[in-house]
Design a protein around this motif. Structure first.
Motif, PDB file in Angstrom:
ATOM      1  N   SER A   8      32.030  51.892  25.029  1.00 15.07           N
ATOM      2  CA  SER A   8      31.875  50.659  25.093  1.00 15.07           C
ATOM      3  C   SER A   8      32.766  50.004  26.135  1.00 15.07           C
ATOM      4  O   SER A   8      33.863  50.472  26.730  1.00 15.07           O
ATOM      5  CB  SER A   8      32.229  50.017  23.676  1.00 15.07           C
ATOM      6  OG  SER A   8      33.792  50.197  23.422  1.00 15.07           O
ATOM      7  N   ALA A   9      32.586  48.731  26.545  1.00 16.42           N
ATOM      8  CA  ALA A   9      33.019  47.885  27.699  1.00 16.42           C
ATOM      9  C   ALA A   9      34.441  47.627  27.197  1.00 16.42           C
ATOM     10  O   ALA A   9      34.763  47.241  26.394  1.00 16.42           O
ATOM     11  CB  ALA A   9      32.444  46.856  28.248  1.00 16.42           C
ATOM     12  N   PRO A  10      35.388  47.742  28.118  1.00 16.93           N
ATOM     13  CA  PRO A  10      36.945  47.302  27.830  1.00 16.93           C
ATOM     14  C   PRO A  10      36.788  45.921  27.657  1.00 16.93           C
ATOM     15  O   PRO A  10      35.929  45.115  28.227  1.00 16.93           O
ATOM     16  CB  PRO A  10      37.467  47.859  29.038  1.00 16.93           C
ATOM     17  CG  PRO A  10      36.576  48.075  30.219  1.00 16.93           C
ATOM     18  CD  PRO A  10      35.292  48.320  29.617  1.00 16.93           C
ATOM     19  N   ILE A  11      37.930  45.289  27.153  1.00 12.37           N
ATOM     20  CA  ILE A  11      38.128  43.942  27.238  1.00 12.37           C
ATOM     21  C   ILE A  11      38.318  43.289  28.553  1.00 12.37           C
ATOM     22  O   ILE A  11      39.048  43.857  29.299  1.00 12.37           O
ATOM     23  CB  ILE A  11      39.366  43.393  26.311  1.00 12.37           C
ATOM     24  CG1 ILE A  11      39.154  44.186  24.896  1.00 12.37           C
ATOM     25  CG2 ILE A  11      39.564  42.079  26.065  1.00 12.37           C
ATOM     26  CD1 ILE A  11      40.261  44.084  23.875  1.00 12.37           C
ATOM     27  N   ASP A  12      37.692  42.303  28.828  1.00  8.32           N
ATOM     28  CA  ASP A  12      37.471  41.751  30.289  1.00  8.32           C
ATOM     29  C   ASP A  12      38.829  40.807  30.543  1.00  8.32           C
ATOM     30  O   ASP A  12      38.800  39.655  30.371  1.00  8.32           O
ATOM     31  CB  ASP A  12      36.318  41.030  30.430  1.00  8.32           C
ATOM     32  CG  ASP A  12      36.232  40.408  31.762  1.00  8.32           C
ATOM     33  OD1 ASP A  12      36.843  41.046  32.548  1.00  8.32           O
ATOM     34  OD2 ASP A  12      35.311  39.357  31.902  1.00  8.32           O
ATOM     35  N   ILE A  13      39.889  41.597  30.549  1.00 11.17           N
ATOM     36  CA  ILE A  13      41.182  40.659  30.907  1.00 11.17           C
ATOM     37  C   ILE A  13      41.335  40.360  32.399  1.00 11.17           C
ATOM     38  O   ILE A  13      40.538  41.014  33.310  1.00 11.17           O
ATOM     39  CB  ILE A  13      42.373  41.591  30.450  1.00 11.17           C
ATOM     40  CG1 ILE A  13      42.525  43.025  31.460  1.00 11.17           C
ATOM     41  CG2 ILE A  13      42.278  41.694  28.971  1.00 11.17           C
ATOM     42  CD1 ILE A  13      43.741  43.547  31.229  1.00 11.17           C
ATOM     43  N   LYS A  14      41.876  39.436  32.765  1.00 15.22           N
ATOM     44  CA  LYS A  14      42.014  38.898  34.308  1.00 15.22           C
ATOM     45  C   LYS A  14      43.750  39.329  34.451  1.00 15.22           C
ATOM     46  O   LYS A  14      44.595  38.572  33.719  1.00 15.22           O
ATOM     47  CB  LYS A  14      41.756  37.558  34.615  1.00 15.22           C
ATOM     48  CG  LYS A  14      41.990  37.172  35.946  1.00 15.22           C
ATOM     49  CD  LYS A  14      41.860  35.664  36.056  1.00 15.22           C
ATOM     50  CE  LYS A  14      43.371  35.055  35.769  1.00 15.22           C
ATOM     51  NZ  LYS A  14      43.475  33.717  35.879  1.00 15.22           N
ATOM     52  N   ALA A  15      44.035  40.053  35.485  1.00 20.02           N
ATOM     53  CA  ALA A  15      45.364  40.429  35.798  1.00 20.02           C
ATOM     54  C   ALA A  15      45.400  40.391  37.331  1.00 20.02           C
ATOM     55  O   ALA A  15      44.872  41.102  37.898  1.00 20.02           O
ATOM     56  CB  ALA A  15      45.720  41.793  35.084  1.00 20.02           C
ATOM     57  N   LYS A  16      46.198  39.408  37.984  1.00 16.76           N
ATOM     58  CA  LYS A  16      46.357  39.520  39.343  1.00 16.76           C
ATOM     59  C   LYS A  16      47.783  39.499  39.628  1.00 16.76           C
ATOM     60  O   LYS A  16      48.748  38.636  39.043  1.00 16.76           O
ATOM     61  CB  LYS A  16      45.851  38.360  39.896  1.00 16.76           C
ATOM     62  CG  LYS A  16      44.246  38.056  39.742  1.00 16.76           C
ATOM     63  CD  LYS A  16      43.347  37.102  40.378  1.00 16.76           C
ATOM     64  CE  LYS A  16      42.013  36.927  40.073  1.00 16.76           C
ATOM     65  NZ  LYS A  16      41.334  35.766  40.906  1.00 16.76           N
ATOM     66  N   VAL A  17      48.338  40.353  40.502  1.00  8.42           N
ATOM     67  CA  VAL A  17      49.356  40.464  41.194  1.00  8.42           C
ATOM     68  C   VAL A  17      49.537  39.235  42.427  1.00  8.42           C
ATOM     69  O   VAL A  17      48.796  39.145  43.024  1.00  8.42           O
ATOM     70  CB  VAL A  17      49.992  41.573  41.791  1.00  8.42           C
ATOM     71  CG1 VAL A  17      51.302  41.642  42.433  1.00  8.42           C
ATOM     72  CG2 VAL A  17      50.078  42.869  40.586  1.00  8.42           C
ATOM     73  N   LEU A  18      50.741  38.326  42.251  1.00 10.20           N
ATOM     74  CA  LEU A  18      50.933  37.116  43.177  1.00 10.20           C
ATOM     75  C   LEU A  18      52.045  37.422  43.988  1.00 10.20           C
ATOM     76  O   LEU A  18      53.151  37.742  43.566  1.00 10.20           O
ATOM     77  CB  LEU A  18      50.805  35.920  42.333  1.00 10.20           C
ATOM     78  CG  LEU A  18      49.661  35.866  41.272  1.00 10.20           C
ATOM     79  CD1 LEU A  18      49.976  34.391  40.535  1.00 10.20           C
ATOM     80  CD2 LEU A  18      48.281  35.794  41.819  1.00 10.20           C
ATOM     81  N   ARG A  19      52.005  36.813  45.057  1.00 11.20           N
ATOM     82  CA  ARG A  19      52.895  36.999  46.196  1.00 11.20           C
ATOM     83  C   ARG A  19      53.443  35.691  46.760  1.00 11.20           C
ATOM     84  O   ARG A  19      52.521  34.959  47.233  1.00 11.20           O
ATOM     85  CB  ARG A  19      52.513  38.116  47.259  1.00 11.20           C
ATOM     86  CG  ARG A  19      53.576  38.116  48.467  1.00 11.20           C
ATOM     87  CD  ARG A  19      52.939  39.038  49.563  1.00 11.20           C
ATOM     88  NE  ARG A  19      53.816  39.082  50.674  1.00 11.20           N
ATOM     89  CZ  ARG A  19      53.597  38.127  51.942  1.00 11.20           C
ATOM     90  NH1 ARG A  19      52.404  37.253  51.857  1.00 11.20           N
ATOM     91  NH2 ARG A  19      54.257  38.193  52.883  1.00 11.20           N
ATOM     92  N   ASN A  20      54.740  35.357  46.392  1.00  9.98           N
ATOM     93  CA  ASN A  20      55.406  34.144  46.887  1.00  9.98           C
ATOM     94  C   ASN A  20      54.438  32.923  46.670  1.00  9.98           C
ATOM     95  O   ASN A  20      54.527  31.807  47.170  1.00  9.98           O
ATOM     96  CB  ASN A  20      55.400  34.184  48.257  1.00  9.98           C
ATOM     97  CG  ASN A  20      56.304  35.118  48.673  1.00  9.98           C
ATOM     98  OD1 ASN A  20      57.310  35.528  47.911  1.00  9.98           O
ATOM     99  ND2 ASN A  20      56.437  35.618  50.167  1.00  9.98           N
ATOM    100  N   GLY A  21      53.760  32.745  45.401  1.00  8.36           N
ATOM    101  CA  GLY A  21      52.947  31.472  44.742  1.00  8.36           C
ATOM    102  C   GLY A  21      52.656  31.992  43.471  1.00  8.36           C
ATOM    103  O   GLY A  21      52.454  33.283  43.149  1.00  8.36           O
ATOM    104  N   THR A  22      52.263  31.011  42.659  1.00  7.63           N
ATOM    105  CA  THR A  22      52.039  31.244  41.286  1.00  7.63           C
ATOM    106  C   THR A  22      50.441  30.735  40.931  1.00  7.63           C
ATOM    107  O   THR A  22      50.082  30.162  39.903  1.00  7.63           O
ATOM    108  CB  THR A  22      52.947  30.286  40.283  1.00  7.63           C
ATOM    109  OG1 THR A  22      52.989  28.958  40.786  1.00  7.63           O
ATOM    110  CG2 THR A  22      54.546  31.056  40.465  1.00  7.63           C
ATOM    111  N   THR A  23      49.734  30.558  41.881  1.00 11.88           N
ATOM    112  CA  THR A  23      48.332  30.322  41.695  1.00 11.88           C
ATOM    113  C   THR A  23      47.419  31.497  42.180  1.00 11.88           C
ATOM    114  O   THR A  23      48.135  32.198  42.952  1.00 11.88           O
ATOM    115  CB  THR A  23      47.821  28.773  42.399  1.00 11.88           C
ATOM    116  OG1 THR A  23      48.103  29.221  44.111  1.00 11.88           O
ATOM    117  CG2 THR A  23      48.797  27.840  41.862  1.00 11.88           C
TER     118      THR A  23
END
Length: 287
Positions: free
Chosen positions: A126-141
């Protein structure tokens, strides 16, 4: 007799599930551009070897998936061609058995890495849970998403899940260490709860309520040499789990355990929880 038949029927699916964990072994030759570090090239070779072995065992979700990454460095274009990625194969790598074997050679400005590896893999039905995870550099958006750091850059993580659950984040370095970035050091229960559909920014004191600011650890990336290559592991599950057993390294340093012990813990957690999603990201740090 009816009870006996019922027990057999209940056990039968479990037996089928157990058969889906298989041991595989093989090798992969990865050609890296000359500007890439040898350690980074080894990590990419291992990643490709694992993906290929999973695909050979269980197949892929689509007939063909090609991606081409063109990197420009000093006016020269380098092309990294991948036939498929980890999201396209019908299985997952559970654990590595023993140590991967690498041999490195050089040809026409390219780094040629041969990687031999064996391990246990599991079919994914089955498809994994569609999480969003992003590494951010020098900013929080999310516009600050980036994986190439310079020494003294700040690192953050944006995260969101469509379901409630539990989260852990680890950094693995090239020296054989695993650092627990989340849960934070001050969280003594060893878990990080996640609400459904809620956007999070981790490792930033300014992005949490005032009542939670005393818990937050902030991270500034450092580089002891000219170049370092590390991995970020983001683990999420709708089922509760606690972080690995690790050691307090003192003020301002994340809790730590050996990569070997981390991999043993990770393999146990993944075998017990088919709903656990693991996202990996390679990050580089330069002077």
């Amino acid at each position: 007799m009816k009870h006996l038949v019922a027990c057999i029927l209940l056990l039968f699916p479990l037996a089928l599930f157990a058969q889906k964990i298989k041991r595989v072994e093989g090798e992969y030759v990865y050609c890296a551009p000359g500007y890439m570090s040898v350690e980074h090239a080894k990590e990419k070779a291992l990643e490709h070897a694992q993906i290929k072995l999973i695909a050979d065992e269980f197949g892929t979700n689509i007939t063909q998936m090609n991606s081409t990454i063109v990197a420009n460095r000093d006016g020269n274009s380098n092309i990294d061609f991948t036939s498929f990625s980890s999201s396209d194969v019908k299985g997952e790598w559970l654990e590595t058995i023993g140590e991967p074997e690498f041999s490195v050679s050089y040809d026409k400005g390219m780094i040629i890495v041969n990687c031999k590896v064996k391990g246990n893999v599991r079919e994914v039905l089955s498809a994994p849970i569609d999480i969003k995870a992003k590494v951010l550099r020098n900013g929080t958006t999310d516009k600050f998403e980036g994986y190439d750091f310079k020494s003294d850059d700040d690192m953050y993580l944006s995260f969101q899940s469509p379901v409630a659950g539990y989260l852990a984040v680890y950094l693995l370095d090239a020296e054989g260490n695993a650092f627990c970035l989340l849960p934070y050091r001050a969280q003594t229960d060893g878990i990080q709860k996640i609400d459904a559909n809620k956007p999070y920014i981790f490792f930033s004191i300014a992005d949490v309520p005032v009542t939670e600011r005393n818990l937050v650890d902030e991270y500034t990336m450092t580089c002891s040499g000219e170049f370092e290559s590390n991995q970020i592991h983001v683990l999420f599950s709708p089922n509760a789990f606690t972080k690995a057993n690790d050691n307090d390294m003192g003020d301002f340093l994340p809790r730590e355990l050996s990569n070997k012990d981390y991999q043993k813990w990770l393999a146990k957690v993944r075998k017990k929880d088919v709903n656990l999603t693991l996202k990996r990201a390679l990050i580089s740090i330069r002077k």
